[in-house]
Enzyme design. Structure first.
Site, PDB file in Angstrom:
ATOM      1  N   SER A   1      15.443  -0.308  27.265  1.00  0.00           N
ATOM      2  CA  SER A   1      15.267  -1.594  26.724  1.00  0.00           C
ATOM      3  C   SER A   1      14.294  -2.473  27.614  1.00  0.00           C
ATOM      4  O   SER A   1      13.311  -2.024  27.974  1.00  0.00           O
ATOM      5  CB  SER A   1      16.647  -2.313  26.769  1.00  0.00           C
ATOM      6  OG  SER A   1      16.484  -3.740  25.869  1.00  0.00           O
TER       7      SER A   1
ATOM      8  N   ASP B   1      11.631   1.138  36.524  1.00  0.00           N
ATOM      9  CA  ASP B   1      10.166   1.770  35.922  1.00  0.00           C
ATOM     10  C   ASP B   1      10.078   1.099  34.489  1.00  0.00           C
ATOM     11  O   ASP B   1      11.046   0.590  33.798  1.00  0.00           O
ATOM     12  CB  ASP B   1      10.312   3.134  35.591  1.00  0.00           C
ATOM     13  CG  ASP B   1      10.397   4.019  36.919  1.00  0.00           C
ATOM     14  OD1 ASP B   1      10.402   3.452  37.887  1.00  0.00           O
ATOM     15  OD2 ASP B   1      10.515   5.276  36.722  1.00  0.00           O
TER      16      ASP B   1
ATOM     17  N   HIS C   1      17.077  -2.363  39.727  1.00  0.00           N
ATOM     18  CA  HIS C   1      17.423  -2.410  41.351  1.00  0.00           C
ATOM     19  C   HIS C   1      17.028  -3.933  41.608  1.00  0.00           C
ATOM     20  O   HIS C   1      16.119  -4.539  41.239  1.00  0.00           O
ATOM     21  CB  HIS C   1      16.803  -1.491  41.941  1.00  0.00           C
ATOM     22  CG  HIS C   1      16.831  -0.106  41.888  1.00  0.00           C
ATOM     23  ND1 HIS C   1      17.700   0.894  42.895  1.00  0.00           N
ATOM     24  CD2 HIS C   1      16.769   0.841  40.889  1.00  0.00           C
ATOM     25  CE1 HIS C   1      17.808   1.767  42.351  1.00  0.00           C
ATOM     26  NE2 HIS C   1      17.227   1.989  40.935  1.00  0.00           N
TER      27      HIS C   1
END
Length: 298
Positions: free
Chosen positions: A261, A100, A156
Site C-alpha cells: 500500500s 521499501d 520501521h
C-alpha cells in the site's frame, strides 16, 4: 516464449483504462476481505501456485527473504528479511525511509495542503481526521511512499522516537497506484488508514513531531502494529483513538502491511528532502529520506 507471454500480460494489465476498471470498478471491500481470508489458507500447494501467478504480474524477488518456503500467501506477503539485507543510515539528523517503496508526490506542505498527484491537492486535516491537530506540520515536508505488492511489506521507525498516539480511520480500499491517483480526488483521505503520531527522542531534532500515515488499499486486508500488539483491518471494532508511549529505535520494526500500500511521512518545518528523493525514485528501508539541517561552526 514464456517471458514474452508474461511481458505481454503485464503490459495489458498496465493499460490505464483496463487497470482502473479491474482494480476499482469492482466490489473493492468485499474482494479485499476475500483476499485476506484466502491469503491465510495454510496449504503449501495453494501457496506455491499463488506465488507462481503473482510472479506473472510482478517482479517478485524473494532472494533477501529470511525464509524461502512459506505455509501461506500471508506468510510470503509479510516475510522478514535476512539479517543485514538493509543498511540503516544512522546519521542523527536523518529521517530514514520506513519501508521499501517507490517515491510518489513529495516536497513542502503548502500551509496545510499537499498533493497526491499533479493537480490533485488534499488537506492534511482530511487525511489525519477531525480529532487530530495538524499545526505541527504546517509548512513542513512530506513524502509519499508506495509499496508495490512484490515489495518487502514491513515498516520501521525512521528515527529514535516515542509513538504517542495512533488514530484509526475506517474507509474504502481504492487502489493507490499512479493511475488511480490521477483520477480519484482525495483518494488517500477516502481509504482505510492509521495516523501514527510520534516525537523524535535523540539527535538535533529531538522533541520534534513526526507522523507516519499507513494507508490501506485494495487487497490489503490488515495492518499490524507491533508496539500495540494490534491488528487493524476492515472489520476492526475496537477503539479508534489509541494513546500510547512506545519507545522505538531507528530501524526498529513497527509493523507490517498485508500485500502492499502507501505510507505518507510528515516532518515539521525545518526538515528538507534528502538528495535523490523525487517522484518515481525507488528507495529501500533505511535509506536517507528527510534531513534536519545541522549548523556547523567555523
Amino acid at each position: 516464449m514464456m517471458k514474452t507471454s508474461t511481458r505481454a500480460l503485464r503490459q495489458l494489465f498496465l493499460q490505464e483504462d483496463l487497470n482502473f476498471l479491474l482494480t476499482n470498478r469492482i466490489p473493492r471491500i468485499a474482494l479485499t476481505k476475500l483476499m485476506g481470508r484466502f491469503s491465510q489458507i495454510r496449504n503449501p500447494l495453494v501457496c506455491r501456485l499463488s506465488i507462481a501467478v503473482w510472479r506473472l504480474f510482478t517482479d517478485l524477488d524473494l532472494s533477501d527473504a529470511k525464509q524461502q518456503r512459506f505455509a501461506s500467501l500471508h506468510d510470503c506477503f509479510t516475510r522478514e528479511l535476512q539479517p543485514g539485507a538493509r543498511q540503516i543510515e544512522m546519521a542523527p539528523e536523518i529521517l530514514t525511509s520506513p519501508c521499501d517503496a517507490i517515491v510518489g508526490a513529495c516536497g513542502p506542505v503548502a500551509g496545510r495542503q499537499l498533493f497526491q498527484a499533479k493537480g490533485f491537492p488534499y488537506a492534511m486535516q482530511d487525511l489525519f481526521g477531525p480529532s487530530q491537530d495538524t499545526s505541527a506540520f504546517q509548512d513542513g515536508s512530506f513524502v509519499t511512499l508506495r509499496l508495490t505488492s512484490a515489495m518487502y511489506h514491513r515498516f520501521h521507525a525512521p528515527q529514535d522516537c516515542v509513538v504517542e498516539h495512533v488514530t484509526h480511520i475506517a474507509g474504502d480500499t481504492w487502489n493507490v497506484n499512479p493511475i488511480a491517483l490521477q483520477r480519484v480526488e482525495r483518494l488517500f483521505c477516502r481509504n482505510e488508514r492509521a495516523v501514527l503520531r510520534a516525537r523524535i527522542s535523540s539527535g538535533p531534532a529531538m522533541g520534534q513531531a513526526i507522523a507516519i500515515v499507513p494507508v490501506a488499499a485494495i487487497l490489503v486486508a490488515s495492518l499490524r502494529l507491533h508496539f500495540l500488539n494490534l491488528l487493524l483491518h476492515l472489520g476492526y471494532r475496537g477503539a479508534n483513538e489509541l494513546p500510547c508511549e512506545a519507545r522505538l529505535r531507528k530501524g526498529e520494526e513497527m509493523g507490517w502491511f498485508q500485500h502492499g500500500s502507501t505510507i505518507i511521512v510528515f516532518a515539521p518545518k525545518g526538515f528538507e528532502l534528502c538528495p535523490g528523493i523525487a517522484n518515481g525514485q525507488r528507495i529501500r528501508m533505511g535509506q536517507a529520506l528527510l534531513r534536519y539541517p545541522v549548523e556547523t561552526g567555523n
